[in-house]
Scaffold this active site. Structure first.
Site, PDB file in Angstrom:
ATOM      1  N   TRP A  55       0.820  -1.220   0.000  1.00  0.00           N
ATOM      2  CA  TRP A  55       0.000   0.000   0.000  1.00  0.00           C
ATOM      3  C   TRP A  55       0.842   1.254   0.000  1.00  0.00           C
ATOM      4  CZ3 TRP A  55      -4.657   0.192  -1.737  1.00  0.00           C
ATOM      5  CH2 TRP A  55      -5.448  -0.946  -1.697  1.00  0.00           C
ATOM      6  N   ASP A 107      -1.954   6.454   6.423  1.00  0.00           N
ATOM      7  CA  ASP A 107      -3.019   5.680   5.787  1.00  0.00           C
ATOM      8  C   ASP A 107      -3.405   4.616   6.808  1.00  0.00           C
ATOM      9  OD1 ASP A 107      -4.597   3.910   4.417  1.00  0.00           O
ATOM     10  OD2 ASP A 107      -3.190   3.563   2.767  1.00  0.00           O
ATOM     11  N   LYS A 117     -13.143  -1.481   5.388  1.00  0.00           N
ATOM     12  CA  LYS A 117     -12.558  -2.473   6.292  1.00  0.00           C
ATOM     13  C   LYS A 117     -13.191  -2.381   7.669  1.00  0.00           C
ATOM     14  CE  LYS A 117      -9.489  -2.566   2.874  1.00  0.00           C
ATOM     15  NZ  LYS A 117      -8.426  -1.748   2.315  1.00  0.00           N
TER      16      LYS A 117
HETATM   17  C1  LIG Z   1      -8.047  -1.018   1.311  1.00  0.00           C
HETATM   18  C2  LIG Z   1      -6.958  -0.047   1.483  1.00  0.00           C
HETATM   19  C3  LIG Z   1      -6.954   1.176   0.804  1.00  0.00           C
HETATM   20  C4  LIG Z   1      -8.141   1.640  -0.005  1.00  0.00           C
HETATM   21  O1  LIG Z   1      -8.225   1.217  -1.269  1.00  0.00           O
HETATM   22  P1  LIG Z   1      -9.475   1.599  -2.182  1.00  0.00           P
HETATM   23  O2  LIG Z   1      -9.673   0.401  -3.047  1.00  0.00           O
HETATM   24  O3  LIG Z   1      -9.110   2.789  -2.948  1.00  0.00           O
HETATM   25  O4  LIG Z   1     -10.625   1.888  -1.292  1.00  0.00           O
HETATM   26  C5  LIG Z   1      -5.906   2.046   1.015  1.00  0.00           C
HETATM   27  N1  LIG Z   1      -4.909   1.741   1.874  1.00  0.00           N
HETATM   28  C6  LIG Z   1      -4.912   0.599   2.570  1.00  0.00           C
HETATM   29  C7  LIG Z   1      -3.833   0.352   3.556  1.00  0.00           C
HETATM   30  C8  LIG Z   1      -5.918  -0.334   2.392  1.00  0.00           C
HETATM   31  O5  LIG Z   1      -5.933  -1.465   3.101  1.00  0.00           O
END
Ligand SMILES: *Cc1c(COP(=O)(O)O)cnc(C)c1O
Length: 367
Positions: free
Chosen positions: A100, A174, A198
């Site tokens: 990420w 994030d 989540k």
């Molecule tokens: C799920 C997630 C995202 C979000 O992703 P989207 O598909 O754009 O909603 C961003 N960062 C992390 C750490 C995640 O787990």
């Protein structure tokens, strides 16, 4: 029968929340219409928005000098929206601790200069680089840190104090995959963002919590709907917000407030329960020679537990057996393989107990 759902996201929601939403689907509080049919500017929806905003502020103890924004676009849009709002076209430091943060690092390069202050890539992203080793640029506009790497199962358990590390730079986190799982030390954070799917509610809502003094410096190319200062000025109603997702998030906040564990309530209760869940699962993995988790113990995520079967030829059988036992979506992310159990707030202890029992039984019978 409802199964235990270990999806990494969109993820399981508390059953009580789904049942209440079902009851209120066609006629919310006897107002004659459902929530998704309401004007976002009407009295009914404004009351839902205000309650959700207040509950979130209370649960996370967000100080008054932060703005809470309900936006759209998900975490991936924030990879562009944050640099457009905070980089001032300068340089940004990234801690690369998994997929990420790596994604965030690549996207930001369209809008600003980027520097990897630290990276755990050479170690396969099995630990969080120790903050004292980060090479921080004192001139950076901000430092980006993903505090829970959902795919690699690497979590930052203690938000670093950048001042103590010698820089006076805002920290952007994030926290998509562990938001509302524990308290946040806002003295150490400039901005936090999270996709909702989540731990907050349905996909479609993106939460941004930003310190007021960081607003108002967006790049000229920043779309108005993604300009934090404009969104803040309009109380997240610059454009139509994701109203139904906000309503569902509100029900989740109310559910969180009702949680108790060991004389604790709210976020502290959920944190205590989450720790019990994670400990149970990691212990079961560590005590077996059949399964393994490869993350350094101090960096292991309380929310996302990736694990491998030593004999990977058994993977399909494991997943089919789990599904038959009512344990869903345990397949690991395609980039890392193996298994992953995401045990977010809505996963009860019983779900983890059922998973551990299944794993032990599978180990016993597969050999
Ligand atoms: C799920 C997630 C995202 C979000 O992703 P989207 O598909 O754009 O909603 C961003 N960062 C992390 C750490 C995640 O787990």
């Amino acid at each position: 029968m409802r199964a235990f759902n270990f999806s990494a996201g969109p993820a399981a929601m508390p059953l009580e929340v789904l049942e209440l939403a079902a009851q209120e689907m066609t006629n919310w509080h006897d107002c004659g219409m459902g929530v998704m049919e309401m004007s976002h500017r009407g009295r009914e929806f404004i009351s839902i928005y205000e309650q959700t905003h207040q509950d979130l502020k209370d649960l996370l103890a967000v100080p008054d000098h932060f703005k809470i924004l309900f936006m759209q676009g998900g975490g991936i849009a924030e990879n562009a929206v944050v640099p457009m709002n905070l980089s001032r076209g300068g340089s940004v430091d990234f801690v690369i601790s998994g997929s990420w943060s790596q994604k965030s690092f690549v996207e930001a390069q369209k809008y600003c200069q980027v520097q990897a202050a630290a990276s755990a890539e050479s170690d396969g992203f099995h630990h969080l680089p120790e903050p004292s080793t980060w090479r921080l640029n004192p001139q950076a506009s901000y430092v980006h840190l993903c505090t829970n790497e959902t795919i690699h199962g690497v979590e930052c358990h203690d938000i670093p104090d950048l001042k103590a590390l010698g820089v006076d730079t805002p920290l952007v986190i994030d926290f998509s995959s562990h938001v509302l799982a524990h308290p946040v030390d806002w003295r150490r954070v400039g901005l936090a963002f999270a996709g909702a799917q989540k731990n907050i509610g349905p996909a479609g809502l993106t939460l941004v919590i930003v310190r007021e003094d960081l607003l108002g410096q967006a790049l000229a190319i920043c779309p108005s709907a993604f300009n934090y200062a404009l969104v803040a000025k309009h109380d997240s109603m610059f454009n139509t917000p994701p109203t139904y997702s906000i309503y569902m998030a509100g029900l989740v906040m109310q559910w969180l407030k009702r949680q108790t564990e060991d004389d604790l309530s709210g976020v502290l209760a959920i944190q205590a329960r989450n720790q019990k869940k994670a400990q149970l699962l990691y212990n079961a993995i560590d005590q077996s020679s059949f399964y393994e988790n490869r993350v350094a113990k101090s960096s292991r995520s309380v929310m996302n537990v990736p694990f491998y079967l030593h004999d990977e030829s058994l993977n399909e059988r494991f997943l089919q057996g789990a599904k038959a036992a009512g344990l869903l979506q345990l397949k690991g992310h395609k980039s890392v393989g193996g298994m992953r159990a995401s045990i977010y707030n809505a996963m009860p202890l019983e779900g983890v107990q059922a998973l551990v029992s299944f794993m032990q039984e599978f180990e016993r019978t597969a050999a």
